[in-house]
Motif scaffolding. Structure first.
Motif, short mmCIF file in Angstrom:
data_model
loop_
_atom_site.label_atom_id
_atom_site.label_comp_id
_atom_site.label_asym_id
_atom_site.label_seq_id
_atom_site.Cartn_x
_atom_site.Cartn_y
_atom_site.Cartn_z
N HIS A 47 -4.55 16.08 0.07
CA HIS A 47 -3.57 15.01 -0.11
C HIS A 47 -4.25 13.72 -0.51
N GLU A 86 -0.58 12.39 14.21
CA GLU A 86 -1.75 12.95 13.54
C GLU A 86 -2.99 12.10 13.82
N GLU A 96 -4.77 9.78 -0.67
CA GLU A 96 -4.55 8.61 0.19
C GLU A 96 -4.98 7.37 -0.57
N ALA A 113 3.73 11.13 7.63
CA ALA A 113 4.88 12.03 7.72
C ALA A 113 5.11 12.73 6.38
N GLU A 114 4.90 12.00 5.29
CA GLU A 114 5.07 12.60 3.96
C GLU A 114 3.78 12.45 3.20
N LEU A 115 3.15 13.59 2.92
CA LEU A 115 1.85 13.57 2.26
C LEU A 115 2.02 13.83 0.77
N GLU A 116 1.07 13.29 0.00
CA GLU A 116 1.13 13.49 -1.46
C GLU A 116 0.12 14.56 -1.86
N ASP A 155 1.09 6.16 7.88
CA ASP A 155 2.30 6.97 7.93
C ASP A 155 2.02 8.29 7.21
#
Ligand SMILES: Cc1cc2nc3c(=O)[nH]c(=O)nc-3n(C[C@H](O)[C@H](O)[C@H](O)COP(=O)(O)OP(=O)(O)OC[C@H]3O[C@@H](n4cnc5c(N)ncnc54)[C@H](O)[C@@H]3O)c2cc1C
Length: 389
Positions: free
Chosen positions: A217, A387, A219, A261-264, A259
């Motif tokens: 992911h 997390e 960041e 909760a929604e990863l790319e 945050d």
């Protein structure tokens, strides 16, 4: 033996093995030391973990960061600014339980009040926090510099480093690792192989039927010119609006999003190295709301890196079904602060097959925990920020 990957974990493992007298070691790195996720690290150092073994690993790592000149023979860019973490009302009990756990393994940490945090960060808005914890030994380091120092210390002891060499295959015979094959077709024979190749570890293990559940992911990081001299501010982890900020020696502040909760999802070999417009808007909003005193702040620059994330956001540091094959990967965005202890655990697994630190049971980090459905989670998870802590 062979270590695949010259990131901070592979180099720490080489250093720790050398400390134990194992110097017949080759680190094979496809590019240069620290060129993977390590070079993108924010370098935040704290022991604030609900998982006791991680708190203990981070705590033991502090001794190395604090005494790097003596232990590693080099300055590693550690800035002991202190670390403050703030939570909202719904996480008050979890914070206190986590602090008790941390103290039980030797972490110096305490609850502090709003007035004290205001003294540290006079420009911050604090009314929506219920409580704060303070770690005087926390701060931030430089993961790239630290990886170089581990590699240099290992090389001084006799470890060899091959940069610009890609491992294409772990060689095994009769269920036992016997070496590593390189892209040029040559093979390095070895009695043991450590795979510490970050997200790139997955295909190397898959070739042996080993499922390493890591997803990748992106960041994003934003550097902010605060527009004023902030003075010596500590690292601030804000678990209400889910962000962390830390000072840079230049006077800038580094902003990261907490945050998760929604990863790319991302490809670690092909990703945008700049923050998106949407992320910049988020950073401006979060920093602006938390630090209303910074009226003249502006964005200086941005970049991005990749997290190698496991299902429980904790690393795999483990033997595998192939004898003599150990994996240290999936650090899920928090592998810098524990890296000296990771190196020691890898060395323990290679030499003794078990951890030498009673606070760090190797079973916590076993690969089989995913198949068993026994994930490594904090017994006191934070609502909205479960997390990495
Ligand atoms: C944006 C960002 C912020 C972060 N902030 C923090 C933080 O504040 N605090 C913290 O504790 N942690 C933080 N982290 C996490 C930490 O930086 C990482 O967990 C750590 O650096 C991972 O190190 P590694 O050695 O496992 O992986 P890497 O650094 O990715 O190293 C793996 C190496 O293996 C090499 N390689 C891959 N395949 C092969 C092959 N086939 N043959 C040979 N070599 C190969 C790669 O080139 C690479 O150098 C952050 C990470 C990112 C991306």
């Amino acid at each position: 033996m062979v270590i695949v990957g010259g990131g901070i974990e592979g180099c720490a493992a080489a250093w720790a093995l050398a400390e134990r007298g194992v110097t017949d070691v080759v680190i094979v790195e496809r590019a240069t030391v620290g060129s993977g996720g390590t070079g993108k690290s924010s370098g935040v150092v704290r022991c604030h973990y609900g998982v006791s073994s991680l708190a203990a690993m981070a705590n033991a790592a502090l001794d190395v960061f604090e005494n790097a000149a003596e232990i590693l023979g080099a300055d590693v860019g550690f800035h002991q600014t202190g670390y403050v973490v703030g939570v909202g009302e719904q996480n008050l009990d979890a914070l206190r339980a986590s602090l008790a756990n941390q103290r039980a393994v030797g972490v110096r940490t305490e609850e502090i009040g709003h007035a004290e945090v205001r003294r540290h960060w006079p420009t911050a808005y604090l009314d929506d926090f219920a409580a704060f914890a303070w770690e005087p030994r926390g701060g931030y380091g430089d993961a790239y510099q630290t990886a170089q120092a581990f590699a240099a210390a290992a090389r001084r002891a006799g470890v060899r480093l091959r940069q610009g060499s890609t491992v294409t295959e772990i060689v095994a015979e009769n269920g036992r690792a016997t070496g590593a094959r390189l892209a040029d077709g040559s093979t390095i024979p070895a009695g043991a192989v450590v795979v510490a190749a970050g997200p790139w570890s997955v295909p190397l293990l898959a070739a042996h039927g080993i499922d390493l559940p890591i997803t990748v992911h992106r960041e994003q990081i934003v550097l902010v010119d605060p527009g004023v001299d902030l003075g010596p501010v500590p690292v601030f982890s804000d678990l209400v609006s889910l962000q962390y900020v830390r000072p840079e020696a230049s006077g800038e502040i580094l902003f990261g999003n907490s945050d998760l909760a929604e990863l790319e999802p991302a490809d670690p070999d092909r990703y945008s190295n700049q923050a998106s417009e949407a992320f910049l808007d988020l950073a401006v909003e979060k920093v602006g709301t938390r630090f209303p005193g910074l009226e003249n702040a502006s964005v200086s620059s941005t970049y991005a890196g990749c997290y190698d994330v496991t299902p429980d956001f904790n690393p795999v540091i483990s033997p595998t079904p192939v004898d003599g094959l150990v994996v240290a990967a999936g650090f899920s965005g928090h592998g810098f602060k524990i890296s000296p202890s990771v190196g020691r655990l890898v060395a323990d697994l290679v030499v003794d097959g078990t951890s030498s630190d009673p606070h760090v049971p190797d079973s916590d980090f076993r690969l089989s925990r995913f198949a068993e459905g026994a994930l490594l989670r904090s017994p006191h998870p934070y609502v909205g920020a479960g997390e990495m802590r």
